[in-house]
Write a protein that holds these residues in place. Sequence first.
Motif, PDB file in Angstrom:
ATOM      1  N   ILE A   1       0.852  -1.241   0.106  1.00 62.10           N
ATOM      2  CA  ILE A   1       0.095  -0.161  -0.036  1.00 62.10           C
ATOM      3  C   ILE A   1       1.044   1.328  -0.007  1.00 62.10           C
TER       4      ILE A   1
ATOM      5  N   LEU B   1      -4.532  -3.159   9.262  1.00 64.65           N
ATOM      6  CA  LEU B   1      -4.760  -4.058   8.049  1.00 64.65           C
ATOM      7  C   LEU B   1      -4.894  -5.380   8.688  1.00 64.65           C
TER       8      LEU B   1
ATOM      9  N   VAL C   1      -8.821  -1.567   7.530  1.00 68.38           N
ATOM     10  CA  VAL C   1      -8.866  -1.648   6.074  1.00 68.38           C
ATOM     11  C   VAL C   1      -9.275  -2.732   5.532  1.00 68.38           C
TER      12      VAL C   1
ATOM     13  N   LYS D   1     -10.279  -6.335   3.225  1.00 69.85           N
ATOM     14  CA  LYS D   1      -9.489  -7.080   2.545  1.00 69.85           C
ATOM     15  C   LYS D   1     -10.047  -7.124   1.158  1.00 69.85           C
TER      16      LYS D   1
ATOM     17  N   GLU E   1      -8.341  -0.760  -4.276  1.00 65.07           N
ATOM     18  CA  GLU E   1      -9.302  -0.330  -3.425  1.00 65.07           C
ATOM     19  C   GLU E   1      -8.930  -0.215  -2.031  1.00 65.07           C
ATOM     20  N   ARG E   2      -8.000  -1.016  -1.588  1.00 66.60           N
ATOM     21  CA  ARG E   2      -7.388  -0.563  -0.060  1.00 66.60           C
ATOM     22  C   ARG E   2      -6.780   0.978   0.140  1.00 66.60           C
TER      23      ARG E   2
END
Length: 177
Positions: A19, A120, A161, A163, A168-169
């Motif tokens: 990310i 996450l 966040v 999965k 998209e994250r």
Amino acid sequence: MKTKKIVLTGGPGTGKSSIIRQLEKKGYECLHEISRQVTLEAQKQGISQLFLERPLLFSEKLLEGRRIQFKEADMLGADKVFIDRGLPDVLAYMNYFKSEYPEYFSEICKSHCYDKVFILPPWEEIYQCDNERYESYRDAQTISKFLFQTYKSFGYSTIEVPKVPIEERVEFILNKI
């Protein structure tokens, strides 16, 4: 202008570094995880896993490195900086390993506050072991709980966040800022 410091945390292998790289591609200022650097430096000195062999020394090096990153974020001149792991991560790992640490570890975490913390969750489908990651997926699940508890103990409301695919994250994170 005050720089917003935004932490990405979570157990090992949850996609934090991926990310961070994606955010950099979008032009955002990011500071990378430093534990691999500390591990690699120790390996050059003949210590295969500094955290396992001398956990307090490893943690002191991480705490100092992350404190420097905290200050560095303000010097970048950006309105927001994304950071791969924060200061409380050090305490979470020490707690996970049931290792004692000096009170100043907590004091540093109290005096260096982040603006947002994204966590996450463990995600078995993306989890991978490598030369510096010695934790199993089951360890990653437990470490994640310690991270959540530690950030909560310092008054943070973490944002989980989902999965979903990396893009998209990233969009989820950007929309929550």
